[in-house]
Write an enzyme that holds these catalytic residues in place. Structure first.
Site, PDB file in Angstrom:
ATOM      1  N   ASN A  49       0.841  -1.185   0.000  1.00  0.00           N
ATOM      2  CA  ASN A  49       0.000   0.000   0.000  1.00  0.00           C
ATOM      3  C   ASN A  49       0.883   1.244   0.000  1.00  0.00           C
ATOM      4  O   ASN A  49       1.959   1.265   0.605  1.00  0.00           O
ATOM      5  CB  ASN A  49      -1.019   0.011   1.151  1.00  0.00           C
ATOM      6  N   CYS A  63      -3.955   0.694  -2.747  1.00  0.00           N
ATOM      7  CA  CYS A  63      -3.813  -0.539  -1.976  1.00  0.00           C
ATOM      8  C   CYS A  63      -2.717  -1.438  -2.576  1.00  0.00           C
ATOM      9  O   CYS A  63      -2.381  -1.340  -3.751  1.00  0.00           O
ATOM     10  CB  CYS A  63      -5.120  -1.323  -1.979  1.00  0.00           C
ATOM     11  N   GLU A  88      -2.869  -4.612  -3.276  1.00  0.00           N
ATOM     12  CA  GLU A  88      -3.371  -5.522  -4.311  1.00  0.00           C
ATOM     13  C   GLU A  88      -3.380  -4.852  -5.678  1.00  0.00           C
ATOM     14  O   GLU A  88      -2.990  -5.433  -6.684  1.00  0.00           O
ATOM     15  CB  GLU A  88      -4.799  -5.987  -3.971  1.00  0.00           C
ATOM     16  N   CYS A 122     -10.147  -4.935  -0.016  1.00  0.00           N
ATOM     17  CA  CYS A 122     -11.286  -4.017   0.000  1.00  0.00           C
ATOM     18  C   CYS A 122     -12.115  -4.232  -1.270  1.00  0.00           C
ATOM     19  O   CYS A 122     -11.691  -4.913  -2.211  1.00  0.00           O
ATOM     20  CB  CYS A 122     -10.804  -2.572   0.119  1.00  0.00           C
ATOM     21  N   CYS A 143     -10.475  -3.244  -4.621  1.00  0.00           N
ATOM     22  CA  CYS A 143      -9.478  -4.209  -5.104  1.00  0.00           C
ATOM     23  C   CYS A 143     -10.138  -5.476  -5.627  1.00  0.00           C
ATOM     24  O   CYS A 143      -9.690  -6.038  -6.632  1.00  0.00           O
ATOM     25  CB  CYS A 143      -8.461  -4.533  -4.006  1.00  0.00           C
TER      26      CYS A 143
END
Ligand SMILES: [Zn+2]
Length: 135
Positions: A42, A53, A55, A90, A93
């Site tokens: 992140n 983020c 991901e 989240c 993502c």
């Protein structure tokens, strides 16, 4: 797929998280069908919405390198300076990853290499919005 090795890479990526505002450090390791692994962490910003983020950092790097199919994503997340805990990506993502999922992308939500939750992206986002809705 060596799930433990992928998780270890996510834990390593987590050490590079830039999270001075939340103190929540996240690392991701995304395994492409080519066998290559793309890491992400992140990256926060004083203007909070500019934050990205782990991901999506990994995903955007992978796609920018030409990878379009993915086998698995390992995620290591938690309060900075503490051991990771099992955390889901989240919603943003999940949606971003779903663009490149053919229904079989595995998520390894890791508290450690020997302590993780294995689930598919389709299980976490069963009624996703996709390209079919735009036709
Ligand atoms: Zn996210």
């Amino acid at each position: 797929m060596d799930e433990r090795a992928l998780i270890k890479q996510a834990i390593e990526a987590r050490t590079r998280a830039y999270c001075p505002y939340s103190g929540f450090a996240v690392g991701a390791a995304l395994l492409g069908e080519s066998g290559r692994v793309y890491l992400g962490c992140n990256v926060e910003n004083a203007s909070y919405p500019a934050t990205n983020c782990a991901e999506r950092t990994a995903l955007f790097h992978a796609v920018s390198q030409g990878e379009r199919q993915f086998i698995a994503l390992a995620l290591a997340a938690g309060k900075q300076g503490e051991a990771p805990s099992v955390v889901s990506p989240c919603g943003i993502c999940l949606q971003a990853l779903s663009e490149f999922d053919r229904g079989n992308m595995v998520l390894l939500l890791a508290a450690g290499p020997d302590d993780y939750h294995r689930i598919t992206l389709a299980q976490l986002l069963p009624h996703r919005f996709g390209s079919a809705q735009l036709k």
